[in-house]
Design a protein around this motif. Structure first.
Motif, short mmCIF file in Angstrom:
data_model
loop_
_atom_site.label_atom_id
_atom_site.label_comp_id
_atom_site.label_asym_id
_atom_site.label_seq_id
_atom_site.Cartn_x
_atom_site.Cartn_y
_atom_site.Cartn_z
N SER A 1 0.87 -0.94 -0.31
CA SER A 1 0.25 0.30 0.44
C SER A 1 0.96 0.76 -0.14
O SER A 1 1.01 2.89 -0.83
N LEU A 2 2.48 0.06 0.85
CA LEU A 2 3.24 2.57 0.59
C LEU A 2 3.15 2.58 -0.47
O LEU A 2 3.42 3.91 -1.21
N LYS A 3 3.78 1.07 -1.04
CA LYS A 3 3.89 1.69 -2.44
C LYS A 3 3.67 1.88 -3.27
O LYS A 3 4.10 2.87 -4.34
N GLU A 4 2.27 1.90 -3.68
CA GLU A 4 1.60 1.91 -4.01
C GLU A 4 0.56 3.03 -4.34
O GLU A 4 -0.08 3.70 -4.79
N LYS A 5 1.30 4.35 -2.82
CA LYS A 5 1.15 5.10 -2.19
C LYS A 5 -0.75 5.07 -2.23
O LYS A 5 -1.56 6.51 -2.32
#
Length: 313
Positions: free
Chosen positions: A145-149
């Motif tokens: 989720s963090l990587k995909e913003k």
């Protein structure tokens, strides 16, 4: 002839350049008409404008590859510059990649159910014995989720209930006492995010790890929030935690009903929450069992032996 400076954002320059600058040397050999120099996270390039534009696109593709897989190989660089699709992109159902490039994904039907429940719900309870991957997979979903913003931060928490030990006897200040207890969360993160980047994220509070007591009074928005070892919460603590949920936030609550360290007679907050909230729209409940254990094969036998003994008592 023009000059451009390309900044390698959000990745480790050493990963991009390779050991002894092997990747950089390869890129230079594939672009012999460009003069390519690198220092830190900045690449300085001199050459023809048209060729420069193509080079810039390839560098961005390489950067995106590293962001996704955490590593890049020479064959990947060659495929990107030739305009081909790297073989590693063919992997399916991968949540994220470890820092060594190993795919992290569901390894059983119930683990896949956890992945699906996270996609479909804003709150997920994942209950199962040790070794079923509930914490590790939950952290992988948060990192994705963090990587995909889709989330701006990750918040990880555990109730500070000792498994037969007293934190007060440990040396150091409160952080020194608590950090070893939270180590399993650090271990999982270190498997998925390069060390220097992880340290930077923690310093900027993009990733936060704290005992459950530190959650009181907060509103947690734009985040993936994970409560681990939730079987050691009281109903009041669990209610406090669940009501911290803010806008654009997803929560995963994990626990093992067979490892409750609460005082005798204290009702388990995890059990209470599942019984109270079961059936509410937007809340998913996933139960993992011995078939989902992904640690050493002996872990399955140990869990079965203890379950068998418990049924006799």
């Amino acid at each position: 002839m023009i000059e451009k400076h390309i900044v390698l954002e959000d990745i480790e320059p050493v990963t991009f350049y390779g050991v002894n600058n092997a990747h950089l040397q390869m890129v230079r050999s594939l672009y012999p008409k460009l003069r390519i120099m690198a220092r830190g996270n900045v690449i300085r390039v001199l050459g023809d404008e048209e060729l420069m534009c193509r080079f810039e696109e390839d560098i961005e593709s390489m950067r995106q590859h590293i962001l996704k897989y955490n590593v890049i190989k020479e064959e990947d660089i060659l495929s990107i510059i030739k305009g081909e699709k790297p073989d590693s992109e063919a992997a399916k159902d991968v949540v994220v990649y470890s820092i060594s490039g190993k795919p992290i994904k569901a390894r059983s039907a119930n683990q896949q159910a956890l992945v699906d429940a996270f996609t479909e719900n804003d709150m997920v309870f994942a209950v199962g014995p040790a070794g079923t991957g509930k914490t590790y997979l939950s952290i992988a979903l948060a990192v994705k989720s963090l990587k995909e913003k889709t989330a701006r931060r990750i918040i990880l928490s555990r109730p500070a209930v000792e498994a037969g030990e007293k934190l007060g006897f440990l040396p150091g200040d409160m952080k020194d006492k608590i950090d070893p207890y939270l180590q399993p969360l650090y271990d999982a993160l270190e498997d998925m995010i390069p060390q220097s980047k992880l340290q930077d994220m923690m310093e900027k509070h993009v990733i936060q790890i704290a005992p459950l007591a530190f959650m009181r009074g907060r509103t947690l928005s734009d985040a993936v929030v994970i409560l681990d070892e939730a079987q050691n919460t009281s109903p009041a603590q669990m209610r406090m935690f669940l009501t911290r949920m803010g806008w654009n936030t997803k929560m995963i609550i994990t626990g093992d009903m067979t490892q409750v360290d609460l005082p005798k007679g204290q009702r388990c907050g995890l059990r209470d929450a599942i019984e109270t909230l079961g059936g509410i729209e937007g809340i998913g409940i996933v139960t993992l069992g011995e078939r989902d254990i992904v640690r050493h094969k002996l872990v399955t036998r140990i869990v079965n032996a203890y379950d068998s003994q418990s049924s006799k008592d």
